[in-house]
Design a protein around this motif. Structure first.
Motif, PDB file in Angstrom:
ATOM      1  N   VAL A  94       0.852  -1.194   0.000  1.00  0.00           N
ATOM      2  CA  VAL A  94       0.000   0.000   0.000  1.00  0.00           C
ATOM      3  C   VAL A  94       0.886   1.243   0.000  1.00  0.00           C
ATOM      4  CG1 VAL A  94      -1.775   1.295   1.249  1.00  0.00           C
ATOM      5  CG2 VAL A  94      -1.812  -1.210   1.263  1.00  0.00           C
ATOM      6  N   TYR A  95       0.676   2.119  -0.978  1.00  0.00           N
ATOM      7  CA  TYR A  95       1.437   3.367  -1.024  1.00  0.00           C
ATOM      8  C   TYR A  95       0.942   4.309   0.072  1.00  0.00           C
ATOM      9  CZ  TYR A  95       3.211   1.853  -5.561  1.00  0.00           C
ATOM     10  OH  TYR A  95       3.813   1.145  -6.567  1.00  0.00           O
ATOM     11  N   THR A  96       1.876   4.893   0.798  1.00  0.00           N
ATOM     12  CA  THR A  96       1.511   5.766   1.910  1.00  0.00           C
ATOM     13  C   THR A  96       2.330   7.054   1.878  1.00  0.00           C
ATOM     14  OG1 THR A  96       3.170   4.999   3.493  1.00  0.00           O
ATOM     15  CG2 THR A  96       1.143   3.715   3.334  1.00  0.00           C
ATOM     16  N   ARG A  97       1.833   8.030   2.610  1.00  0.00           N
ATOM     17  CA  ARG A  97       2.598   9.234   2.908  1.00  0.00           C
ATOM     18  C   ARG A  97       2.387   9.559   4.372  1.00  0.00           C
ATOM     19  NH1 ARG A  97       4.385   8.115  -1.272  1.00  0.00           N
ATOM     20  NH2 ARG A  97       4.863   9.434  -3.081  1.00  0.00           N
ATOM     21  N   LEU A  98       3.484   9.819   5.063  1.00  0.00           N
ATOM     22  CA  LEU A  98       3.427  10.241   6.460  1.00  0.00           C
ATOM     23  C   LEU A  98       3.700  11.734   6.511  1.00  0.00           C
ATOM     24  CD1 LEU A  98       3.392   9.970   9.526  1.00  0.00           C
ATOM     25  CD2 LEU A  98       5.708   9.024   9.425  1.00  0.00           C
ATOM     26  N   GLN A  99       2.746  12.483   7.041  1.00  0.00           N
ATOM     27  CA  GLN A  99       2.907  13.929   7.193  1.00  0.00           C
ATOM     28  C   GLN A  99       2.917  14.278   8.676  1.00  0.00           C
ATOM     29  OE1 GLN A  99       0.100  16.234   4.889  1.00  0.00           O
ATOM     30  NE2 GLN A  99       1.195  15.789   2.991  1.00  0.00           N
ATOM     31  N   SER A 100       3.877  15.091   9.066  1.00  0.00           N
ATOM     32  CA  SER A 100       4.027  15.455  10.472  1.00  0.00           C
ATOM     33  C   SER A 100       3.776  16.944  10.679  1.00  0.00           C
ATOM     34  CB  SER A 100       5.445  15.111  10.946  1.00  0.00           C
ATOM     35  OG  SER A 100       5.698  15.663  12.221  1.00  0.00           O
ATOM     36  N   ALA A 101       3.106  17.259  11.793  1.00  0.00           N
ATOM     37  CA  ALA A 101       2.880  18.658  12.151  1.00  0.00           C
ATOM     38  C   ALA A 101       4.154  19.303  12.701  1.00  0.00           C
ATOM     39  CB  ALA A 101       1.763  18.757  13.187  1.00  0.00           C
ATOM     40  N   ILE A 102       5.162  18.473  13.026  1.00  0.00           N
ATOM     41  CA  ILE A 102       6.482  18.966  13.424  1.00  0.00           C
ATOM     42  C   ILE A 102       7.465  18.541  12.341  1.00  0.00           C
ATOM     43  CG2 ILE A 102       8.321  18.824  15.158  1.00  0.00           C
ATOM     44  CD1 ILE A 102       6.180  18.135  17.220  1.00  0.00           C
ATOM     45  N   LYS A 103       8.252  19.433  11.831  1.00  0.00           N
ATOM     46  CA  LYS A 103       9.129  19.126  10.697  1.00  0.00           C
ATOM     47  C   LYS A 103      10.186  18.090  11.071  1.00  0.00           C
ATOM     48  CE  LYS A 103       8.659  23.397   8.026  1.00  0.00           C
ATOM     49  NZ  LYS A 103       9.392  24.531   7.421  1.00  0.00           N
ATOM     50  N   ILE A 107      12.426  11.839   7.742  1.00  0.00           N
ATOM     51  CA  ILE A 107      11.547  10.676   7.876  1.00  0.00           C
ATOM     52  C   ILE A 107      10.121  10.899   7.401  1.00  0.00           C
ATOM     53  CG2 ILE A 107      12.864   9.591   9.733  1.00  0.00           C
ATOM     54  CD1 ILE A 107      10.927  10.789  11.737  1.00  0.00           C
ATOM     55  N   CYS A 108       9.698  12.146   7.226  1.00  0.00           N
ATOM     56  CA  CYS A 108       8.317  12.376   6.795  1.00  0.00           C
ATOM     57  C   CYS A 108       8.163  13.780   6.207  1.00  0.00           C
ATOM     58  CB  CYS A 108       7.336  12.180   7.948  1.00  0.00           C
ATOM     59  SG  CYS A 108       7.744  13.097   9.449  1.00  0.00           S
ATOM     60  N   GLU A 109       7.071  13.952   5.490  1.00  0.00           N
ATOM     61  CA  GLU A 109       6.764  15.259   4.915  1.00  0.00           C
ATOM     62  C   GLU A 109       6.209  16.185   5.999  1.00  0.00           C
ATOM     63  OE1 GLU A 109       3.779  14.807   1.943  1.00  0.00           O
ATOM     64  OE2 GLU A 109       4.997  13.530   0.639  1.00  0.00           O
ATOM     65  N   PRO A 110       6.390  17.490   5.836  1.00  0.00           N
ATOM     66  CA  PRO A 110       5.644  18.412   6.704  1.00  0.00           C
ATOM     67  C   PRO A 110       4.173  18.391   6.301  1.00  0.00           C
ATOM     68  CG  PRO A 110       6.828  19.634   5.019  1.00  0.00           C
ATOM     69  CD  PRO A 110       7.261  18.205   4.888  1.00  0.00           C
ATOM     70  N   TYR A 111       3.290  18.660   7.244  1.00  0.00           N
ATOM     71  CA  TYR A 111       1.866  18.654   6.926  1.00  0.00           C
ATOM     72  C   TYR A 111       1.520  19.853   6.044  1.00  0.00           C
ATOM     73  CZ  TYR A 111      -3.111  19.373   7.196  1.00  0.00           C
ATOM     74  OH  TYR A 111      -4.427  19.586   6.845  1.00  0.00           O
ATOM     75  N   VAL A 112       0.962  19.558   4.875  1.00  0.00           N
ATOM     76  CA  VAL A 112       0.444  20.578   3.968  1.00  0.00           C
ATOM     77  C   VAL A 112      -0.927  20.091   3.509  1.00  0.00           C
ATOM     78  CG1 VAL A 112       0.764  21.828   1.793  1.00  0.00           C
ATOM     79  CG2 VAL A 112       2.763  21.205   3.178  1.00  0.00           C
ATOM     80  N   ARG A 113      -1.959  20.847   3.800  1.00  0.00           N
ATOM     81  CA  ARG A 113      -3.321  20.386   3.550  1.00  0.00           C
ATOM     82  C   ARG A 113      -3.554  20.019   2.093  1.00  0.00           C
ATOM     83  NH1 ARG A 113      -8.450  22.159   1.992  1.00  0.00           N
ATOM     84  NH2 ARG A 113      -7.565  24.121   1.255  1.00  0.00           N
ATOM     85  N   ARG A 114      -3.186  20.879   1.168  1.00  0.00           N
ATOM     86  CA  ARG A 114      -3.438  20.600  -0.246  1.00  0.00           C
ATOM     87  C   ARG A 114      -2.667  19.374  -0.725  1.00  0.00           C
ATOM     88  NH1 ARG A 114      -5.975  24.570  -3.281  1.00  0.00           N
ATOM     89  NH2 ARG A 114      -6.406  26.525  -2.189  1.00  0.00           N
ATOM     90  N   ARG A 115      -1.455  19.206  -0.218  1.00  0.00           N
ATOM     91  CA  ARG A 115      -0.663  18.036  -0.604  1.00  0.00           C
ATOM     92  C   ARG A 115      -1.302  16.758  -0.062  1.00  0.00           C
ATOM     93  NH1 ARG A 115       5.540  18.329   0.876  1.00  0.00           N
ATOM     94  NH2 ARG A 115       5.466  19.944  -0.731  1.00  0.00           N
ATOM     95  N   ALA A 116      -1.810  16.829   1.172  1.00  0.00           N
ATOM     96  CA  ALA A 116      -2.467  15.668   1.764  1.00  0.00           C
ATOM     97  C   ALA A 116      -3.680  15.258   0.934  1.00  0.00           C
ATOM     98  CB  ALA A 116      -2.897  15.978   3.199  1.00  0.00           C
ATOM     99  N   ILE A 117      -4.484  16.227   0.534  1.00  0.00           N
ATOM    100  CA  ILE A 117      -5.668  15.937  -0.278  1.00  0.00           C
ATOM    101  C   ILE A 117      -5.258  15.332  -1.616  1.00  0.00           C
ATOM    102  CG2 ILE A 117      -7.596  17.005  -1.537  1.00  0.00           C
ATOM    103  CD1 ILE A 117      -7.805  18.996   0.818  1.00  0.00           C
ATOM    104  N   ARG A 118      -4.187  15.842  -2.213  1.00  0.00           N
ATOM    105  CA  ARG A 118      -3.728  15.311  -3.499  1.00  0.00           C
ATOM    106  C   ARG A 118      -3.262  13.859  -3.354  1.00  0.00           C
ATOM    107  NH1 ARG A 118      -4.777  14.692  -8.339  1.00  0.00           N
ATOM    108  NH2 ARG A 118      -3.126  14.840  -9.892  1.00  0.00           N
ATOM    109  N   HIS A 119      -2.561  13.549  -2.259  1.00  0.00           N
ATOM    110  CA  HIS A 119      -2.151  12.167  -2.010  1.00  0.00           C
ATOM    111  C   HIS A 119      -3.371  11.248  -1.919  1.00  0.00           C
ATOM    112  CE1 HIS A 119       1.997  13.134  -1.636  1.00  0.00           C
ATOM    113  NE2 HIS A 119       1.964  13.627  -0.409  1.00  0.00           N
ATOM    114  N   LEU A 120      -4.401  11.702  -1.215  1.00  0.00           N
ATOM    115  CA  LEU A 120      -5.618  10.901  -1.080  1.00  0.00           C
ATOM    116  C   LEU A 120      -6.266  10.672  -2.433  1.00  0.00           C
ATOM    117  CD1 LEU A 120      -7.112  12.614   2.108  1.00  0.00           C
ATOM    118  CD2 LEU A 120      -6.244  10.273   1.988  1.00  0.00           C
ATOM    119  N   GLU A 121      -6.309  11.712  -3.249  1.00  0.00           N
ATOM    120  CA  GLU A 121      -6.911  11.592  -4.578  1.00  0.00           C
ATOM    121  C   GLU A 121      -6.145  10.610  -5.456  1.00  0.00           C
ATOM    122  OE1 GLU A 121      -8.802  16.126  -4.844  1.00  0.00           O
ATOM    123  OE2 GLU A 121      -6.852  15.684  -5.761  1.00  0.00           O
ATOM    124  N   LYS A 122      -4.851  10.476  -5.192  1.00  0.00           N
ATOM    125  CA  LYS A 122      -4.023   9.540  -5.968  1.00  0.00           C
ATOM    126  C   LYS A 122      -4.050   8.120  -5.396  1.00  0.00           C
ATOM    127  CE  LYS A 122      -0.693  12.787  -7.998  1.00  0.00           C
ATOM    128  NZ  LYS A 122       0.748  13.150  -8.132  1.00  0.00           N
TER     129      LYS A 122
END
Length: 234
Positions: A94-103, A107-122
C-alpha cells in the motif's frame, strides 16, 4: 460505498496488542490489512494514531514534568507509531505518505493540507503524525481538525469496545450500548466520546463520528459497506 473519504483514529494503546507497552507488530499488520481492504474498494483513507503506548503527556505532567514539554514528547511518540503503521502498509503493497505537524524532513513530509488531499486523490493512505503540532491538544483534536481540513465524510474512532455505552462496559456489566446519538444527547448525558475540544469541532462542522471495535476483523469494511456497527454520533 457509504463513505468516499474517511479519517481513521486509532489509540496508541491499541497498538500494544496483548503487550503491556510498545508496539505489537502483529496487531499493526492486522490494522494495515483492514485499511488495505477498504482502500482497494476505492475509499480514500487518512489515519491519526495516538502515542499512549509509548508516552502519555498527561501522566508525565502529574509526576511533575512541564505540560508543554510532556506534550511534545507525546507528539514524537505518535510519529513512532505512525512510522510503524506506514511500514506495515508498505510491506503489503500500500502506497503511503506520512505527514508530520512537526518538521522531520528525514523521515516524513511536513503537513500541507493541499498536498495531503492530493495524495488521497491519488490513492495513497495518508498518516498524520505529531498531533496538531501544539501542546495542550490531544490526538483526538488532531483527528477532528485534520478530518475537517481534508473534508472527510466521517471520523471513525477505532477502540477496543464496540461503541458508546451508558457506562464503562469493562467496569460495569450492566452498561447498555447506544446505536446512535445526536451531539446534543452526548452533551446532555455527559458521555465520553472524544475530548471536548475534538467533539465540539466535529459538532460545529457537522462531521459525524462512529465509535467501533477496530480489533474485530472485518468491522472497518462493514462500516464502509453501510452496516450498523458501533455507535454513530451525528
Amino acid at each position: 460505498m457509504k463513505y468516499k473519504r474517511i479519517l481513521l483514529k486509532l489509540s496508541g494503546e491499541s497498538l500494544m496488542g496483548s503487550q503491556q507497552y510498545g508496539i505489537d507488530n502483529a496487531r499493526v499488520l492486522q490494522y494495515a490489512k483492514e485499511i488495505k481492504a477498504v482502500k482497494e474498494k476505492g475509499v480514500e483513507v487518512a489515519v491519526v494514531i495516538g502515542g499512549g503506548n509509548i508516552f502519555r503527556g498527561l501522566s508525565a505532567e502529574k509526576s511533575g514534568m512541564d505540560r508543554a514539554q510532556a506534550d511534545y514528547m507525546g507528539m514524537l511518540a505518535t510519529v513512532i507509531n505512525s512510522m510503524a503503521l506506514q511500514n506495515a502498509l508498505e510491506t503489503i503493497g500500500v502506497y503511503t505518505r506520512l505527514q508530520s505537524a512537526i518538521k522531520m524532513e528525514q523521515i516524513c513530509e511536513p503537513y500541507v493540507r493541499r498536498r495531503a488531499i492530493r495524495h488521497l486523490e491519488k490513492g495513497r493512505v495518508v498518516i498524520f503524525g505529531a498531533g496538531t503540532g501544539n501542546p495542550y491538544f490531544t490526538t483526538d483534536s488532531a483527528a477532528a481538525l485534520r478530518a475537517i481540513e481534508i473534508k472527510a465524510d466521517v471520523v471513525l474512532k477505532g477502540t477496543r469496545v464496540d461503541g458508546i455505552y451508558t457506562a464503562d462496559p469493562e467496569k460495569d456489566p450492566s452498561a447498555t450500548k447506544f446505536d446512535s446519538l445526536s451531539f446534543q444527547e452526548v452533551y446532555a448525558k455527559d458521555l465520553s466520546v472524544m475530548d471536548m475540544t475534538a467533539f465540539t469541532l466535529c459538532d460545529e462542522n457537522n462531521l459525524p463520528i462512529i465509535v467501533f471495535d477496530m480489533d474485530k476483523g472485518g468491522n472497518l469494511m462493514k462500516l464502509i459497506d453501510g452496516e450498523n456497527i458501533g455507535t454513530l454520533v451525528k
